[in-house]
Design a protein around this motif. Structure first.
Motif, short mmCIF file in Angstrom:
data_model
loop_
_atom_site.label_atom_id
_atom_site.label_comp_id
_atom_site.label_asym_id
_atom_site.label_seq_id
_atom_site.Cartn_x
_atom_site.Cartn_y
_atom_site.Cartn_z
N VAL A 127 -21.98 44.11 65.78
CA VAL A 127 -21.97 43.11 64.69
C VAL A 127 -23.09 42.11 64.96
N LEU A 128 -23.91 41.91 63.93
CA LEU A 128 -24.99 40.92 64.04
C LEU A 128 -24.59 39.71 63.19
N VAL A 129 -24.70 38.51 63.79
CA VAL A 129 -24.35 37.29 63.04
C VAL A 129 -25.58 36.39 62.98
N VAL A 167 -19.33 33.61 62.92
CA VAL A 167 -19.20 33.93 64.35
C VAL A 167 -17.73 34.20 64.67
N GLU A 168 -16.84 33.33 64.16
CA GLU A 168 -15.41 33.49 64.43
C GLU A 168 -14.92 34.86 63.94
N GLU A 169 -15.37 35.28 62.77
CA GLU A 169 -14.92 36.57 62.24
C GLU A 169 -15.39 37.72 63.14
N LYS A 200 -13.99 41.70 67.45
CA LYS A 200 -14.09 42.19 68.83
C LYS A 200 -12.71 42.14 69.50
N GLU A 201 -11.97 41.06 69.23
CA GLU A 201 -10.63 40.95 69.83
C GLU A 201 -9.70 42.06 69.33
N LYS A 202 -9.94 42.51 68.08
CA LYS A 202 -9.10 43.60 67.54
C LYS A 202 -9.55 44.97 68.06
N GLY A 203 -10.63 44.98 68.85
CA GLY A 203 -11.12 46.25 69.40
C GLY A 203 -12.00 47.01 68.42
N ILE A 204 -12.40 46.35 67.31
CA ILE A 204 -13.25 47.03 66.31
C ILE A 204 -14.72 46.86 66.68
N ALA A 205 -15.12 45.63 66.95
CA ALA A 205 -16.51 45.40 67.37
C ALA A 205 -16.61 45.57 68.87
N THR A 206 -17.73 46.15 69.32
CA THR A 206 -17.91 46.29 70.77
C THR A 206 -18.98 45.32 71.27
N GLU A 207 -19.88 44.92 70.37
CA GLU A 207 -20.92 43.97 70.79
C GLU A 207 -21.24 43.02 69.64
N ILE A 208 -21.37 41.73 69.99
CA ILE A 208 -21.75 40.73 68.99
C ILE A 208 -23.11 40.16 69.39
N VAL A 209 -24.08 40.32 68.47
CA VAL A 209 -25.41 39.76 68.71
C VAL A 209 -25.60 38.63 67.70
N VAL A 210 -26.01 37.44 68.17
CA VAL A 210 -26.28 36.35 67.23
C VAL A 210 -27.78 36.13 67.16
N VAL A 211 -28.25 35.80 65.96
CA VAL A 211 -29.68 35.59 65.76
C VAL A 211 -29.89 34.31 64.96
N LEU A 248 -18.65 30.83 72.11
CA LEU A 248 -17.52 31.18 71.24
C LEU A 248 -17.16 32.66 71.35
N GLY A 249 -18.04 33.46 71.99
CA GLY A 249 -17.67 34.87 72.22
C GLY A 249 -18.76 35.88 71.93
N ALA A 250 -19.92 35.44 71.44
CA ALA A 250 -21.01 36.41 71.22
C ALA A 250 -21.51 36.90 72.58
N ASP A 251 -22.09 38.13 72.59
CA ASP A 251 -22.52 38.72 73.87
C ASP A 251 -23.95 38.40 74.23
N ARG A 252 -24.84 38.40 73.22
CA ARG A 252 -26.24 38.05 73.49
C ARG A 252 -26.85 37.45 72.24
#
Ligand code: AMP
Length: 249
Positions: free
Chosen positions: A3-5, A43-45, A50-61, A78-82
């Protein structure tokens, strides 16, 4: 699923903005800057996916000045990975931002891109839609609910007359509305951990994107100062004023 945010650094929503004396824009000197509130919801969504096990990686830009790293660090806490900062000190149009985000989408190949529905500084409400057009991805705007089901995402959209639910094929673009969720606060341990998460710095040049603007802001004005109200002594006086002064009845 990646997921890209996209998050924007804007004047904090509590700040009463001042207009520059030459009316060329908003005075940003010594003004508190924060993550755009609709981007916090985005970002929260992503974190919930990710908490539901659907997303494996969150990238913020973020596209903006070097200082936008502060908002990226907040998203990491808040929980993004990179994070990726597309560094630019220019006053970029939405189309230029959408083109830069498209270059990041091409590189990162996310399954879902979540943006805020609107940035509270420029009130454009168009970057997500432009990104959808540039990428050819399906778009679900003004989302108040997001459900990923297999290779589709169902987005419930807030419309003037009620709610509309659409099913989008992945990859898709979602823009977050106010009622999608209530963002959490970053905990101190997570703020500390976020300092160690990677932030990649790139430029428009290195992405091969032209950012020449087709829009120029000519003038910015503050709203007219409202005159003080008056207290009327009776209903008859109120009716008289509405009739003869305000001329609305
Ligand atoms: P706007 O179309 O400007 O109202 O912004 C809508 C959304 O697009 C924001 O909530 C962000 O998710 C994204 N966006 C706009 N500008 C930027 C930027 N400079 N960097 C990253 N994301 C942005």
């Amino acid at each position: 699923m990646r997921v890209l945010v996209a998050i924007k650094r804007v004047v904090d929503y509590n700040v009463k903005v001042r207009i520059k004396t030459d009316n060329s824009g908003v005075d940003l000197a010594n003004v508190k800057m924060s993550m755009n509130p609709f981007c916090e919801i985005a970002v929260e969504e992503a974190v919930r996916l990710k908490e539901k096990g659907i997303a494996t990686e969150i990238v913020v830009v973020s596209v903006g000045p070097s200082l936008a790293q502060e908002q990226l660090r907040t998203a990491l806490a808040l929980g993004a990975d990179r994070a990726i900062l597309v560094e630019s000190d220019e006053d970029l149009s939405s189309l230029a931002v959408a083109r830069l985000l498209k270059a990041i989408v091409d590189k990162e190949q996310p399954h879902i891109v979540i943006l805020g529905k609107q940035a509270i500084d420029s009130d454009n409400n168009q970057t997500g839609q432009m990104l959808a057009a540039l990428t050819g991805y399906a778009q679900g705007t003004f989302a108040s609910r997001v459900d990923v089901a297999g290779d589709k995402v169902n987005v419930t959209r807030e419309t003037d007359g009620g709610l509309q639910t659409v099913a989008l094929n992945l990859p898709a673009i979602v823009t977050a509305d106010l009622r999608l969720n209530e963002p959490r606060y970053a905990s101190l341990p997570n703020i500390m951990k976020a300092k160690k998460k990677p932030v990649e710095m790139v430029t428009a040049n290195s992405l091969g994107v032209l950012t020449t603007s087709t829009v120029k802001t000519l003038r910015v004005e503050a709203p007219a100062v409202r005159s003080a109200g008056v207290k009327v002594g009776s209903v008859a006086e109120l009716v008289e004023k509405l009739k003869n002064e305000a001329r609305v009845i």
